[in-house]
Design a protein around this motif. Sequence first.
Motif, PDB file in Angstrom:
ATOM      1  N   ARG A   1      23.161 -40.243  98.135  1.00 18.75           N
ATOM      2  CA  ARG A   1      23.905 -40.437  98.584  1.00 18.75           C
ATOM      3  C   ARG A   1      23.786 -39.128 100.118  1.00 18.75           C
ATOM      4  NH1 ARG A   1      27.209 -41.442  93.400  1.00 18.75           N
ATOM      5  NH2 ARG A   1      26.208 -39.718  93.640  1.00 18.75           N
ATOM      6  N   MET A   2      22.996 -38.319  99.800  1.00 19.49           N
ATOM      7  CA  MET A   2      24.075 -37.079 101.661  1.00 19.49           C
ATOM      8  C   MET A   2      22.432 -37.223 101.883  1.00 19.49           C
ATOM      9  SD  MET A   2      25.713 -34.621 101.974  1.00 19.49           S
ATOM     10  CE  MET A   2      26.562 -33.090 101.750  1.00 19.49           C
TER      11      MET A   2
ATOM     12  N   MET B   1      30.227 -34.034 108.459  1.00 14.87           N
ATOM     13  CA  MET B   1      30.626 -34.227 107.168  1.00 14.87           C
ATOM     14  C   MET B   1      30.854 -32.567 106.719  1.00 14.87           C
ATOM     15  SD  MET B   1      26.843 -36.898 106.656  1.00 14.87           S
ATOM     16  CE  MET B   1      27.363 -36.695 104.912  1.00 14.87           C
ATOM     17  N   ILE B   2      30.865 -32.603 105.609  1.00 14.92           N
ATOM     18  CA  ILE B   2      31.504 -31.773 104.557  1.00 14.92           C
ATOM     19  C   ILE B   2      30.767 -32.120 103.214  1.00 14.92           C
ATOM     20  CG2 ILE B   2      32.680 -29.930 103.765  1.00 14.92           C
ATOM     21  CD1 ILE B   2      34.628 -31.821 105.387  1.00 14.92           C
ATOM     22  N   GLY B   3      30.123 -30.609 102.985  1.00 12.18           N
ATOM     23  CA  GLY B   3      29.175 -30.993 102.324  1.00 12.18           C
ATOM     24  C   GLY B   3      29.331 -29.959 100.517  1.00 12.18           C
TER      25      GLY B   3
ATOM     26  N   GLU C   1      28.138 -34.849  99.360  1.00  5.92           N
ATOM     27  CA  GLU C   1      29.243 -34.906 100.470  1.00  5.92           C
ATOM     28  C   GLU C   1      30.166 -35.245  99.382  1.00  5.92           C
ATOM     29  OE1 GLU C   1      29.910 -38.432 104.111  1.00  5.92           O
ATOM     30  OE2 GLU C   1      28.116 -38.374 102.248  1.00  5.92           O
ATOM     31  N   ILE C   2      31.325 -34.676 100.091  1.00  2.25           N
ATOM     32  CA  ILE C   2      32.812 -34.097 100.133  1.00  2.25           C
ATOM     33  C   ILE C   2      33.227 -35.063 100.740  1.00  2.25           C
ATOM     34  CG2 ILE C   2      32.253 -32.885  97.868  1.00  2.25           C
ATOM     35  CD1 ILE C   2      33.724 -30.976  99.535  1.00  2.25           C
ATOM     36  N   THR C   3      33.225 -35.047 102.051  1.00  2.00           N
ATOM     37  CA  THR C   3      33.819 -35.006 103.026  1.00  2.00           C
ATOM     38  C   THR C   3      34.678 -36.498 102.661  1.00  2.00           C
ATOM     39  OG1 THR C   3      31.640 -35.473 104.438  1.00  2.00           O
ATOM     40  CG2 THR C   3      33.808 -36.647 106.035  1.00  2.00           C
ATOM     41  N   GLN C   4      34.701 -37.442 101.891  1.00  2.00           N
ATOM     42  CA  GLN C   4      35.974 -38.176 101.969  1.00  2.00           C
ATOM     43  C   GLN C   4      36.850 -38.003 100.941  1.00  2.00           C
ATOM     44  OE1 GLN C   4      36.294 -41.252 103.320  1.00  2.00           O
ATOM     45  NE2 GLN C   4      34.016 -40.818 104.377  1.00  2.00           N
TER      46      GLN C   4
END
Length: 184
Positions: free
Chosen positions: A73-74, A107-109, A170-173
């Motif tokens: 999903r990334m 985005m943040i990963g 992905e840890i954006t949320q």
Amino acid sequence: MVQVNHGPLLRKLALVVLVMFGFAFALVPLYDVFCRITGLNGKTAVQPATTERAVIDSKRTIQIEFLAHADTRMPWQFSGETARLSVRPGEMKLVNYRVFNPTDRTMIGQAVPSVSPGPAAAYLKKVECFCFNRQELQAGESKLMPLKFYVDPDLPDNINTITLSYSLYEITQSTPAPTLAQRK
């Protein structure tokens, strides 16, 4: 007909269900702590190792394999510049990983490391690693991410190859949005 009061039994069963539910949530953090202490399941340290290390063992060579993959999903492209490296225990090495955000949004990963065989995790000492921090990339941005490490000379003699694998998520949320004051 005799009526039986099932109230106390139902309360006990409800309590057992609540305790089991709470235990299920506690298992993940407990497992992580257990794996970090024992090195089981290839868990590595999440804090930098000290740069103080033993003398380089010039009689021994260890093969280090580097793997990188992004979660399905990334959408980022994530790869290592080096696939395999020979190192001497105690010798400081630097390798780089590349990451590219092909999307049209910031985005943040977060990279999660794993070491195989599991017992080798305790001997792979990361002095500097992109996995210690969240990685934020703007739309279309690429970044070179360093990994500085050494293998502890106390690595058991039966281990000659170590595989270091990174999974990128992905840890954006999950990252709190900046407040209005922080945006200004």
